[in-house]
Structure formats: C-alpha cells, structure tokens
Design a protein around this motif. Structure first.
Motif, mmCIF file in Angstrom:
data_model
loop_
_atom_site.group_PDB
_atom_site.id
_atom_site.type_symbol
_atom_site.label_atom_id
_atom_site.label_comp_id
_atom_site.label_asym_id
_atom_site.label_seq_id
_atom_site.Cartn_x
_atom_site.Cartn_y
_atom_site.Cartn_z
ATOM 1 N N PRO A 1 0.485 -1.179 0.225
ATOM 2 C CA PRO A 1 0.096 -0.488 -0.171
ATOM 3 C C PRO A 1 0.701 1.325 0.068
ATOM 4 O O PRO A 1 0.207 2.170 -0.238
ATOM 5 C CB PRO A 1 -0.873 -0.035 0.816
ATOM 6 N N ARG A 2 1.985 1.208 0.281
ATOM 7 C CA ARG A 2 2.830 2.058 0.707
ATOM 8 C C ARG A 2 3.544 3.356 -0.673
ATOM 9 O O ARG A 2 3.553 3.919 -0.929
ATOM 10 C CB ARG A 2 3.716 2.026 1.384
ATOM 11 N N VAL A 3 3.702 1.711 -1.215
ATOM 12 C CA VAL A 3 4.503 1.932 -2.937
ATOM 13 C C VAL A 3 2.855 2.543 -3.617
ATOM 14 O O VAL A 3 3.312 3.353 -4.044
ATOM 15 C CB VAL A 3 4.697 0.930 -3.312
ATOM 16 N N VAL A 4 1.825 1.690 -3.460
ATOM 17 C CA VAL A 4 0.344 2.021 -4.666
ATOM 18 C C VAL A 4 -0.100 3.547 -4.365
ATOM 19 O O VAL A 4 0.035 3.614 -5.297
ATOM 20 C CB VAL A 4 -0.252 1.223 -4.302
ATOM 21 N N SER A 5 0.646 4.234 -2.641
ATOM 22 C CA SER A 5 -0.223 5.324 -2.579
ATOM 23 C C SER A 5 0.612 6.193 -3.142
ATOM 24 O O SER A 5 -0.099 7.702 -4.063
ATOM 25 C CB SER A 5 -0.474 5.313 -1.431
ATOM 26 N N ALA A 6 2.342 5.461 -2.832
ATOM 27 C CA ALA A 6 3.493 6.983 -3.642
ATOM 28 C C ALA A 6 3.131 7.251 -5.259
ATOM 29 O O ALA A 6 3.672 8.289 -5.733
ATOM 30 C CB ALA A 6 5.010 6.628 -3.254
ATOM 31 N N VAL A 7 3.113 6.435 -5.764
ATOM 32 C CA VAL A 7 2.621 5.605 -7.172
ATOM 33 C C VAL A 7 2.205 6.481 -7.333
ATOM 34 O O VAL A 7 1.562 6.984 -8.515
ATOM 35 C CB VAL A 7 2.854 4.365 -7.594
ATOM 36 N N ARG A 8 0.351 6.688 -6.867
ATOM 37 C CA ARG A 8 -0.749 7.463 -7.761
ATOM 38 C C ARG A 8 0.000 8.572 -7.780
ATOM 39 O O ARG A 8 -0.897 9.656 -8.110
ATOM 40 C CB ARG A 8 -1.832 6.896 -6.362
ATOM 41 N N GLN A 9 0.136 9.812 -6.183
ATOM 42 C CA GLN A 9 0.273 10.746 -6.304
ATOM 43 C C GLN A 9 1.246 11.412 -7.144
ATOM 44 O O GLN A 9 1.403 12.069 -7.821
ATOM 45 C CB GLN A 9 0.982 10.859 -4.614
ATOM 46 N N ASN A 10 2.482 9.748 -7.398
ATOM 47 C CA ASN A 10 3.040 10.899 -8.618
ATOM 48 C C ASN A 10 2.691 10.515 -10.340
ATOM 49 O O ASN A 10 2.837 11.402 -11.329
ATOM 50 C CB ASN A 10 4.520 9.948 -8.796
ATOM 51 N N VAL A 11 1.741 10.025 -9.876
ATOM 52 C CA VAL A 11 1.788 10.065 -11.592
ATOM 53 C C VAL A 11 0.458 10.625 -12.103
ATOM 54 O O VAL A 11 0.471 11.443 -13.287
ATOM 55 C CB VAL A 11 0.135 8.393 -11.999
ATOM 56 N N ALA A 12 -0.040 11.789 -11.084
ATOM 57 C CA ALA A 12 -0.368 12.696 -11.412
ATOM 58 C C ALA A 12 0.444 13.699 -12.475
ATOM 59 O O ALA A 12 0.199 14.800 -13.336
ATOM 60 C CB ALA A 12 -1.242 13.538 -9.982
ATOM 61 N N ASN A 13 1.549 14.140 -12.636
ATOM 62 C CA ASN A 13 2.391 14.431 -13.236
ATOM 63 C C ASN A 13 2.689 13.829 -14.264
ATOM 64 O O ASN A 13 3.689 14.000 -15.023
ATOM 65 C CB ASN A 13 3.509 14.727 -12.270
ATOM 66 N N LEU A 14 3.003 12.740 -14.465
ATOM 67 C CA LEU A 14 3.193 11.890 -15.220
ATOM 68 C C LEU A 14 2.698 12.105 -17.064
ATOM 69 O O LEU A 14 1.440 12.001 -17.046
ATOM 70 C CB LEU A 14 3.771 10.365 -14.685
ATOM 71 N N GLU A 15 3.577 11.895 -17.585
ATOM 72 C CA GLU A 15 2.893 11.874 -18.935
ATOM 73 C C GLU A 15 2.682 10.097 -19.594
ATOM 74 O O GLU A 15 2.418 10.659 -19.922
ATOM 75 C CB GLU A 15 3.700 13.251 -20.352
ATOM 76 N N SER A 16 4.959 9.960 -19.849
ATOM 77 C CA SER A 16 4.591 8.509 -19.612
ATOM 78 C C SER A 16 6.182 8.578 -20.136
ATOM 79 O O SER A 16 6.781 9.042 -18.764
ATOM 80 C CB SER A 16 4.778 8.375 -21.797
ATOM 81 N N GLN A 17 6.302 6.722 -20.000
ATOM 82 C CA GLN A 17 7.205 5.871 -19.286
ATOM 83 C C GLN A 17 7.189 4.998 -20.068
ATOM 84 O O GLN A 17 7.014 4.645 -20.940
ATOM 85 C CB GLN A 17 7.281 5.700 -17.975
ATOM 86 N N LYS A 18 9.134 4.432 -19.612
ATOM 87 C CA LYS A 18 9.366 3.992 -20.834
ATOM 88 C C LYS A 18 10.343 2.627 -19.831
ATOM 89 O O LYS A 18 11.056 3.826 -18.963
ATOM 90 C CB LYS A 18 9.733 3.368 -21.874
ATOM 91 N N SER A 19 11.092 1.884 -19.861
ATOM 92 C CA SER A 19 11.926 0.620 -19.351
ATOM 93 C C SER A 19 12.562 -0.292 -20.115
ATOM 94 O O SER A 19 11.574 -0.569 -21.318
ATOM 95 C CB SER A 19 10.542 0.004 -18.571
ATOM 96 N N LYS A 20 14.032 -0.151 -19.643
ATOM 97 C CA LYS A 20 14.999 -1.187 -21.047
ATOM 98 C C LYS A 20 15.539 -1.984 -19.254
ATOM 99 O O LYS A 20 16.187 -1.254 -19.100
ATOM 100 C CB LYS A 20 15.735 -0.070 -21.424
ATOM 101 N N LEU A 21 15.668 -3.515 -20.131
ATOM 102 C CA LEU A 21 16.515 -4.235 -18.981
ATOM 103 C C LEU A 21 17.517 -4.420 -19.994
ATOM 104 O O LEU A 21 17.626 -4.794 -20.669
ATOM 105 C CB LEU A 21 15.749 -5.892 -18.840
ATOM 106 N N LEU A 22 19.017 -3.840 -18.741
ATOM 107 C CA LEU A 22 19.971 -3.746 -19.888
ATOM 108 C C LEU A 22 21.266 -4.836 -18.893
ATOM 109 O O LEU A 22 20.892 -4.703 -17.402
ATOM 110 C CB LEU A 22 20.774 -2.679 -19.294
#
Length: 254
Positions: free
Chosen positions: A224-245
């Motif tokens: 729940p701590r992670v979920v809550s923090a992500v929900r707050q951050n996503v309000a300012n997020l336009e897009s994201q991407k990931s690469k495994l290196l």
C-alpha cells in the motif's frame, strides 16, 4: 479639472500595473526556483547506439577489444547491451566534471590516431543511428554501486509534465523512495535531463536477476505504501518506458 482627473486616473492605473507586474514576476520566480537546485557541475552523458542487426556481434567484439582506447580519455560509469525494451542497442554512461572537460575530451579523441583508426572508423559503419542526453544526478541521489556483480540493470525513463522539480520533485522522490525501501531494488542513480527531452527523469535500478526483478515488482504492486506513492506521482506523469540492461564484460558497473 478634467485633464487633472484624467492624469490622476492614468497614474493610478500605471501604478497598479507596475505592482501587478512586479508581484507576478516575483511569484513566477519563486515558483520556478522552488525545490532542490543543481549545485554540482559534474554531469553524466547518456549515449545510446543503434546497431545494424547483422553487425551486432561484430560491434560487441570490436568494442570489447578496443574500449580501453576510449576509457583512457574519460571515466566510463557503465556500458550495457539492451536485452528487453529495445533490440540491437547499447547504452553507456560517461562522467564529466564540466562542459569544458567534455569538450577537451572530445578534442583529444579526434586527435588520437589509434582511437580513430582502430575503433571509430570501424564502429561507425556498424551503427544505424546514435542518441545522447546530458543528465545530472538529482540533488537527493548519489551513485550507488551494487554490493556484488552478476546482476541486471533496468533503466526506467519518466516523461514528466512541464514545470520541473518545483512541480513534481517531491512526489517523484516519494515514489522512488518506496521502491528503494529495504527488500526492494537498489537505485544506482536518479538522473534529470538537461539536454534532450526536458522534464525527463531516469532511474537506473539494479536487481540480482530478471526473475528477481519480476518478484520485486509483484511484491511492490501489493504494497500500500508503494501504491499510494505511485498514485501521487502519476498525476504529474505523461509517459514512461523501461529497458532491461545486461552489463558488458568491461563495464565498471556489472
């Protein structure tokens, strides 16, 4: 009398305008400067090379044999091949103390006949394109090397809404912090782009393996701590991407 009243009215309007403009500028300046500011001149150049598929093996062999010609000029933080999230790519990070330092390094490389003849002249025809970004560590981050070698890295890139850290810095730090809690992942570094796409933040994570990453992600999604923090951050997020290196054999970060 009419002229006097008109002049007085005009003076009052002008005075109000000056006060409004001055106040507006002060508020704007305060708003823009709110949040942690970059103090250290050290920056990190992110470079991504797109390799022609049929020359991928040859490029890696050449780089493995000749990378010391490049690292003799400046510090390499890490060099990886992209396993997931982009095919036939390599990603590397170079550290510079200033823009003058980088310019001097690039000038020296151009005058290094061994580098030019044994590497660049052979490597460039193997590439389809190149890309780079200038990034700074965010003020609350530092480079953290994994305690052991043999893991995998994930580069997660976040395109945030315009406004910079003054707008989204606090919520972003909170989201990273919950993912970096004990029992989760190691944040090797958090980088804010200076040249490239603006309002872009990269987080470089380390995991023991790709399966370890999957297990950590599964755990985080039910925290729940992670979920809550992500929900707050996503309000300012336009897009994201990931690469495994996967780190190359000569990468300082392995």
């Amino acid at each position: 009398m009419f002229k006097i009243r008109s002049a007085l009215r005009k003076a009052i309007i002008q005075a109000d305008s000056v006060i409004f403009c001055k106040t507006g500028r002060e508020h704007s300046r305060a708003f823009i400067s709110t949040g942690p500011q970059q103090q250290d001149g050290t920056f990190y150049e992110f470079r991504t090379y797109y390799i022609q598929p049929h020359l991928n093996t040859a490029f890696h062999k050449l780089t493995t044999e000749k990378i010391q010609l490049r690292t003799a000029h400046s510090e390499l933080l890490g060099y990886w091949s992209v396993e997931y999230g982009g095919l036939n790519q390599v990603f590397h990070i170079w550290k510079y103390e200033s823009y003058a330092h980088r310019a001097a390094v690039r000038a020296a490389l151009a005058q290094d006949p061994t580098w030019m003849e044994q590497y660049i002249s052979k490597a460039l025809p193997m590439l389809s394109s190149q890309d780079n970004e200038v990034t700074y560590l965010v003020p609350w981050s530092k480079i953290q090397k994994p305690a052991k070698e043999g893991g995998v890295y994930e580069l997660v890139s976040f395109q945030m809404k315009p406004g910079g850290p003054a707008v989204w810095g606090e919520s972003f730090q909170g989201a990273v912090g919950t993912h970096a809690a004990p029992g989760y992942a190691l944040p090797v570094g958090v980088f804010h782009t200076e040249f490239g796409l603006l309002n872009r933040v990269h987080v470089l994570w380390w995991y023991e393996s790709a399966d370890h990453r999957a297990a950590i992600r599964h755990k985080a999604h039910s925290d729940p701590r992670v979920v809550s923090a992500v929900r707050q951050n996503v309000a300012n997020l336009e897009s994201q991407k990931s690469k495994l290196l996967f780190p190359c054999s000569y990468s300082p970060l392995k």
